[in-house]
Motif scaffolding. Structure first.
Motif, PDB file in Angstrom:
ATOM      1  N   ARG A  44      11.638   4.158  -4.754  1.00  0.00           N
ATOM      2  CA  ARG A  44      10.927   5.440  -4.667  1.00  0.00           C
ATOM      3  C   ARG A  44       9.980   5.607  -5.863  1.00  0.00           C
ATOM      4  NH1 ARG A  44      14.964  10.184  -3.880  1.00  0.00           N
ATOM      5  NH2 ARG A  44      15.621   9.135  -5.743  1.00  0.00           N
ATOM      6  N   ALA A  45      10.437   5.219  -7.060  1.00  0.00           N
ATOM      7  CA  ALA A  45       9.594   5.342  -8.255  1.00  0.00           C
ATOM      8  C   ALA A  45       8.372   4.433  -8.173  1.00  0.00           C
ATOM      9  CB  ALA A  45      10.412   5.021  -9.503  1.00  0.00           C
ATOM     10  N   ILE A  46       8.558   3.224  -7.661  1.00  0.00           N
ATOM     11  CA  ILE A  46       7.428   2.300  -7.528  1.00  0.00           C
ATOM     12  C   ILE A  46       6.416   2.845  -6.524  1.00  0.00           C
ATOM     13  CG2 ILE A  46       6.760  -0.010  -6.752  1.00  0.00           C
ATOM     14  CD1 ILE A  46       9.503  -0.959  -7.897  1.00  0.00           C
ATOM     15  N   LEU A  47       6.899   3.388  -5.405  1.00  0.00           N
ATOM     16  CA  LEU A  47       5.991   3.954  -4.407  1.00  0.00           C
ATOM     17  C   LEU A  47       5.239   5.172  -4.955  1.00  0.00           C
ATOM     18  CD1 LEU A  47       8.166   3.641  -1.183  1.00  0.00           C
ATOM     19  CD2 LEU A  47       6.078   2.370  -1.745  1.00  0.00           C
ATOM     20  N   ILE A  48       5.923   6.022  -5.692  1.00  0.00           N
ATOM     21  CA  ILE A  48       5.269   7.191  -6.299  1.00  0.00           C
ATOM     22  C   ILE A  48       4.229   6.733  -7.324  1.00  0.00           C
ATOM     23  CG2 ILE A  48       5.643   9.176  -7.815  1.00  0.00           C
ATOM     24  CD1 ILE A  48       8.329   9.586  -6.323  1.00  0.00           C
ATOM     25  N   SER A  49       4.581   5.726  -8.129  1.00  0.00           N
ATOM     26  CA  SER A  49       3.630   5.210  -9.120  1.00  0.00           C
ATOM     27  C   SER A  49       2.409   4.611  -8.450  1.00  0.00           C
ATOM     28  CB  SER A  49       4.313   4.155 -10.000  1.00  0.00           C
ATOM     29  OG  SER A  49       5.373   4.719 -10.710  1.00  0.00           O
ATOM     30  N   MET A  50       2.629   3.879  -7.356  1.00  0.00           N
ATOM     31  CA  MET A  50       1.495   3.303  -6.645  1.00  0.00           C
ATOM     32  C   MET A  50       0.613   4.416  -6.055  1.00  0.00           C
ATOM     33  SD  MET A  50       1.480   0.202  -3.886  1.00  0.00           S
ATOM     34  CE  MET A  50       2.646  -0.697  -4.868  1.00  0.00           C
ATOM     35  N   PHE A  51       1.231   5.457  -5.549  1.00  0.00           N
ATOM     36  CA  PHE A  51       0.490   6.601  -5.023  1.00  0.00           C
ATOM     37  C   PHE A  51      -0.351   7.249  -6.125  1.00  0.00           C
ATOM     38  CE2 PHE A  51       0.322  11.186  -4.040  1.00  0.00           C
ATOM     39  CZ  PHE A  51      -0.380  11.132  -2.840  1.00  0.00           C
ATOM     40  N   THR A  82      -1.753   5.854  -8.561  1.00  0.00           N
ATOM     41  CA  THR A  82      -2.912   5.040  -8.944  1.00  0.00           C
ATOM     42  C   THR A  82      -4.131   5.292  -8.072  1.00  0.00           C
ATOM     43  OG1 THR A  82      -2.247   3.160  -7.566  1.00  0.00           O
ATOM     44  CG2 THR A  82      -1.453   3.194  -9.859  1.00  0.00           C
ATOM     45  N   PHE A  83      -3.999   6.098  -7.049  1.00  0.00           N
ATOM     46  CA  PHE A  83      -5.152   6.424  -6.204  1.00  0.00           C
ATOM     47  C   PHE A  83      -5.865   7.692  -6.657  1.00  0.00           C
ATOM     48  CE2 PHE A  83      -2.558   3.773  -3.358  1.00  0.00           C
ATOM     49  CZ  PHE A  83      -3.506   2.801  -3.065  1.00  0.00           C
ATOM     50  N   PHE A  84      -5.411   8.289  -7.758  1.00  0.00           N
ATOM     51  CA  PHE A  84      -6.014   9.514  -8.269  1.00  0.00           C
ATOM     52  C   PHE A  84      -6.448   9.296  -9.715  1.00  0.00           C
ATOM     53  CE2 PHE A  84      -2.969  10.713  -5.013  1.00  0.00           C
ATOM     54  CZ  PHE A  84      -3.778  11.438  -4.164  1.00  0.00           C
ATOM     55  N   SER A  85      -7.687   9.593  -9.993  1.00  0.00           N
ATOM     56  CA  SER A  85      -8.232   9.336 -11.335  1.00  0.00           C
ATOM     57  C   SER A  85      -7.662  10.275 -12.386  1.00  0.00           C
ATOM     58  CB  SER A  85      -9.758   9.442 -11.301  1.00  0.00           C
ATOM     59  OG  SER A  85     -10.145  10.748 -10.925  1.00  0.00           O
ATOM     60  N   LEU A 128       6.942  -4.853  -3.769  1.00  0.00           N
ATOM     61  CA  LEU A 128       6.212  -3.618  -4.082  1.00  0.00           C
ATOM     62  C   LEU A 128       5.837  -3.566  -5.564  1.00  0.00           C
ATOM     63  CD1 LEU A 128       8.198  -0.948  -2.033  1.00  0.00           C
ATOM     64  CD2 LEU A 128       5.849  -1.702  -1.647  1.00  0.00           C
ATOM     65  N   LEU A 129       6.754  -4.018  -6.422  1.00  0.00           N
ATOM     66  CA  LEU A 129       6.462  -4.031  -7.860  1.00  0.00           C
ATOM     67  C   LEU A 129       5.329  -5.005  -8.180  1.00  0.00           C
ATOM     68  CD1 LEU A 129       7.289  -2.830 -10.582  1.00  0.00           C
ATOM     69  CD2 LEU A 129       8.942  -4.688 -10.810  1.00  0.00           C
ATOM     70  N   VAL A 130       5.320  -6.155  -7.526  1.00  0.00           N
ATOM     71  CA  VAL A 130       4.230  -7.119  -7.728  1.00  0.00           C
ATOM     72  C   VAL A 130       2.902  -6.532  -7.244  1.00  0.00           C
ATOM     73  CG1 VAL A 130       3.329  -9.352  -6.939  1.00  0.00           C
ATOM     74  CG2 VAL A 130       5.687  -9.164  -7.719  1.00  0.00           C
ATOM     75  N   LEU A 131       2.917  -5.868  -6.093  1.00  0.00           N
ATOM     76  CA  LEU A 131       1.701  -5.213  -5.602  1.00  0.00           C
ATOM     77  C   LEU A 131       1.213  -4.145  -6.580  1.00  0.00           C
ATOM     78  CD1 LEU A 131       2.371  -4.763  -1.778  1.00  0.00           C
ATOM     79  CD2 LEU A 131       0.647  -6.213  -2.872  1.00  0.00           C
ATOM     80  N   PHE A 132       2.148  -3.378  -7.123  1.00  0.00           N
ATOM     81  CA  PHE A 132       1.774  -2.359  -8.106  1.00  0.00           C
ATOM     82  C   PHE A 132       1.147  -3.000  -9.336  1.00  0.00           C
ATOM     83  CE2 PHE A 132       2.930   0.076 -11.915  1.00  0.00           C
ATOM     84  CZ  PHE A 132       2.237   1.249 -11.654  1.00  0.00           C
ATOM     85  N   GLY A 192      -6.501   0.029 -15.291  1.00  0.00           N
ATOM     86  CA  GLY A 192      -6.263   1.425 -15.639  1.00  0.00           C
ATOM     87  C   GLY A 192      -4.843   1.840 -15.297  1.00  0.00           C
ATOM     88  N   TRP A 193      -4.593   3.127 -15.398  1.00  0.00           N
ATOM     89  CA  TRP A 193      -3.299   3.738 -15.092  1.00  0.00           C
ATOM     90  C   TRP A 193      -2.167   3.148 -15.927  1.00  0.00           C
ATOM     91  CZ3 TRP A 193      -6.851   2.730 -11.232  1.00  0.00           C
ATOM     92  CH2 TRP A 193      -7.387   3.858 -10.622  1.00  0.00           C
ATOM     93  N   TYR A 194      -2.456   2.926 -17.206  1.00  0.00           N
ATOM     94  CA  TYR A 194      -1.438   2.350 -18.086  1.00  0.00           C
ATOM     95  C   TYR A 194      -0.333   3.350 -18.402  1.00  0.00           C
ATOM     96  CZ  TYR A 194      -4.993  -1.214 -18.575  1.00  0.00           C
ATOM     97  OH  TYR A 194      -5.919  -2.185 -18.308  1.00  0.00           O
ATOM     98  N   ILE A 195      -0.650   4.629 -18.423  1.00  0.00           N
ATOM     99  CA  ILE A 195       0.371   5.650 -18.659  1.00  0.00           C
ATOM    100  C   ILE A 195       1.349   5.681 -17.485  1.00  0.00           C
ATOM    101  CG2 ILE A 195       0.736   8.148 -18.800  1.00  0.00           C
ATOM    102  CD1 ILE A 195      -0.145   7.048 -21.423  1.00  0.00           C
TER     103      ILE A 195
END
Length: 188
Positions: free
Chosen positions: A128-135, A137-140, A46-50, A59-62
């Protein structure tokens, strides 16, 4: 009056579904608990996918920086003992002033290493944090324009300083948070 009954019925149905979901989720977590390597492999994937998402989207560096800081914080809690030896030393010194106490030399009784953050909770929070972070990234709205090299340098400096302090603490109080290289006594 009829509207209140419908609202109460809908609320009770929602709570019943929520409770059933929580029960199933807890049962799933209980079933996967013994599979340490498989759990961490999925989390690493999941981390590699992120990271691929971040590299390809540029983008989404923050969000990435916040995830990195959070994972660093979890890792430090994983490395630290539940009971801080520096605080125990202060308490032992106070007890010596107050009266007799147990020996504090190398021949003292065995104390196993108990982590501040157990491995399973570390894995669960990291996943959970990785999944939330990936989520995110779908919002500008979370794609705040920043100069990412500054964030990367700051994170690397922060990582180096905190790990140096943690390693000094581990050396000073002679504890090893890992099982590698320790003797294992097994029945023949």
């Amino acid at each position: 009056m009829d509207g209140n009954l419908n609202d109460d019925n809908a609320a009770s149905q929602f709570m019943a579904h929520k409770t059933a979901f929580e029960r199933r989720y807890r049962q799933y977590l209980d079933e996967i608990t013994p599979y340490i390597y498989q759990r961490w492999t999925v989390t690493a994937g999941l981390l590699v996918l992120f990271m691929l998402r971040i590299l390809l989207a540029q983008g989404w560096y923050i969000v990435t920086y916040a995830l990195g800081i959070y994972l660093l914080n979890l890792f430090l809690a994983f490395l630290q003992p539940r009971f801080d030896p520096s605080l125990e030393m202060d308490l032992q010194e106070q007890e010596i002033e107050e009266g007799p106490s147990l020996p504090t030399k190398s021949d003292e009784e065995f104390k196993p290493f108990i982590r501040r953050l157990p491995e399973f909770k570390f894995w669960h929070a990291a996943t959970r944090a990785i999944l939330i972070s990936m989520f995110c990234t779908f919002f500008s709205i979370f794609d705040v324009p920043v100069f990412w090299p500054i964030l990367l340098v700051y994170f690397c400096i922060l990582f180096a300083i905190t790990m140096k302090r943690q390693i000094k603490h581990m050396i000073k109080y002679r504890y090893v948070p890992f099982d590698w290289g320790k003797k294992n006594y097994r029945r023949k």
